[in-house]
Design a protein around this motif. Structure first.
Motif, PDB file in Angstrom:
ATOM      1  N   VAL A   6       3.090 -32.375  54.287  1.00 34.88           N
ATOM      2  CA  VAL A   6       3.914 -32.848  52.750  1.00 34.88           C
ATOM      3  C   VAL A   6       4.606 -33.938  53.085  1.00 34.88           C
ATOM      4  O   VAL A   6       5.037 -34.768  52.422  1.00 34.88           O
ATOM      5  CB  VAL A   6       4.547 -31.691  52.095  1.00 34.88           C
ATOM      6  N   GLY A   7       5.369 -33.984  54.300  1.00 37.20           N
ATOM      7  CA  GLY A   7       6.233 -34.790  54.952  1.00 37.20           C
ATOM      8  C   GLY A   7       5.605 -36.184  54.818  1.00 37.20           C
ATOM      9  O   GLY A   7       6.149 -37.431  54.467  1.00 37.20           O
ATOM     10  N   LEU A   8       4.376 -36.131  55.357  1.00 35.97           N
ATOM     11  CA  LEU A   8       3.706 -37.379  55.546  1.00 35.97           C
ATOM     12  C   LEU A   8       3.454 -38.032  54.051  1.00 35.97           C
ATOM     13  O   LEU A   8       3.517 -39.299  53.538  1.00 35.97           O
ATOM     14  CB  LEU A   8       2.201 -37.460  56.298  1.00 35.97           C
ATOM     15  N   TYR A  59       9.870 -39.202  47.767  1.00 31.02           N
ATOM     16  CA  TYR A  59      10.902 -38.322  47.982  1.00 31.02           C
ATOM     17  C   TYR A  59      11.702 -38.369  49.332  1.00 31.02           C
ATOM     18  O   TYR A  59      12.561 -38.207  49.595  1.00 31.02           O
ATOM     19  CB  TYR A  59      10.961 -37.012  47.391  1.00 31.02           C
ATOM     20  N   TYR A  60      10.588 -38.399  50.165  1.00 36.75           N
ATOM     21  CA  TYR A  60      11.058 -38.507  51.722  1.00 36.75           C
ATOM     22  C   TYR A  60      10.940 -39.600  52.387  1.00 36.75           C
ATOM     23  O   TYR A  60      10.717 -40.064  53.458  1.00 36.75           O
ATOM     24  CB  TYR A  60      10.428 -37.398  52.426  1.00 36.75           C
ATOM     25  N   ARG A  61      11.108 -41.073  51.696  1.00 35.19           N
ATOM     26  CA  ARG A  61      11.064 -42.380  52.129  1.00 35.19           C
ATOM     27  C   ARG A  61      12.129 -42.333  53.167  1.00 35.19           C
ATOM     28  O   ARG A  61      11.602 -43.383  54.481  1.00 35.19           O
ATOM     29  CB  ARG A  61      11.639 -43.306  51.016  1.00 35.19           C
TER      30      ARG A  61
END
Ligand code: SF4
Length: 225
Positions: A205-207, A213-215
């Protein structure tokens, strides 16, 4: 000078085709032929070859051809069971993080229902204080002055080794702790759960969110060591 190998940036990915020598100039299929030859020779070992063969059959069986197209069909937990059966394993080991005790218990029930003998070891087994490896009071999760047992993946591996398990399953070990478990376990290891405290143990999910949202995961930094 041989260029750095960077398959992850490859614009062609022809290595799964009959055009395998048409990759980029840094393609390992072209520039690492000696290393590849040495690696492939390892499959001459009958045990290794059989393990690899069964893993590839497991991969093949991960899909079913439906009229609408090829479709994946097995969750990973089912695949672990199928692979263990292919290999004829009877005794399985679970190395789990204390934070995933419930998951380890459910997995044990699933595996026992499917006929396996299951040994499980928690990362805190041994109850050795964290001070043993130089952790300071300020580095304790529950705060200074509290007792905290160290996670000991080496203990987990040695206990599972001593129990004679034939195949190990990692459930949520921390980054680095998992590395030590891989290093010290005698039987082969697979990972069922890769810990991710933010994304519900789905680190991909981080990728997937690194463009939204996790730029911040994409920020540029220099190593200062
Ligand atoms: S092996 Fe060659 S073709 Fe395949 S991904 Fe790597 S660089 Fe690309």
């Amino acid at each position: 000078m041989i260029e750095k190998i960077e398959c992850a940036k490859c614009p062609k990915v022809v290595c799964d085709s009959e055009q395998s020598l048409k990759g980029p100039s840094n393609c390992p299929t072209k520039v690492k032929s000696e290393v590849i030859k040495r690696a492939i020779a390892k499959y001459d070992n009958a045990e290794v070859r059989e393990f690899a063969r069964q893993a590839s059959i497991q991969e093949f069986e991960g899909y079913i051809n439906l009229p609408e197209g090829r479709t994946p069909r097995n969750p990973r937990v089912e695949e672990v069971i199928q692979f263990a059966k292919k290999m004829g394993y009877k005794k399985l080991g679970i190395a789990f993080c204390s934070g995933l005790k419930d998951e380890a218990e459910i997995l044990t029930r699933i595996l026992e229902n499917r006929g396996f003998d299951v040994v499980s070891v928690c990362c805190k087994a041994g109850a050795i204080p964290k001070e043993t490896i130089g952790i300071t009071e300020e580095q304790k999760i529950r705060g200074p002055g509290s007792f905290e047992s160290m996670c000991s993946p080496i203990t987990q591996a040695e206990i599972l080794n001593s129990e004679g398990v034939e195949f190990n399953i990692v459930v949520g070990l921390c980054v680095g702790h998992d590395s030590l478990f891989f290093k010290y376990a005698h039987a082969p290891v697979t990972v069922l759960v890769a810990k991710d405290r933010v994304f519900g143990h789905n680190p991909a999910v981080g990728l997937y969110q690194s463009g939204s949202y996790y730029r911040k995961l994409m920020r540029k930094e220099l190593l200062d060591y």
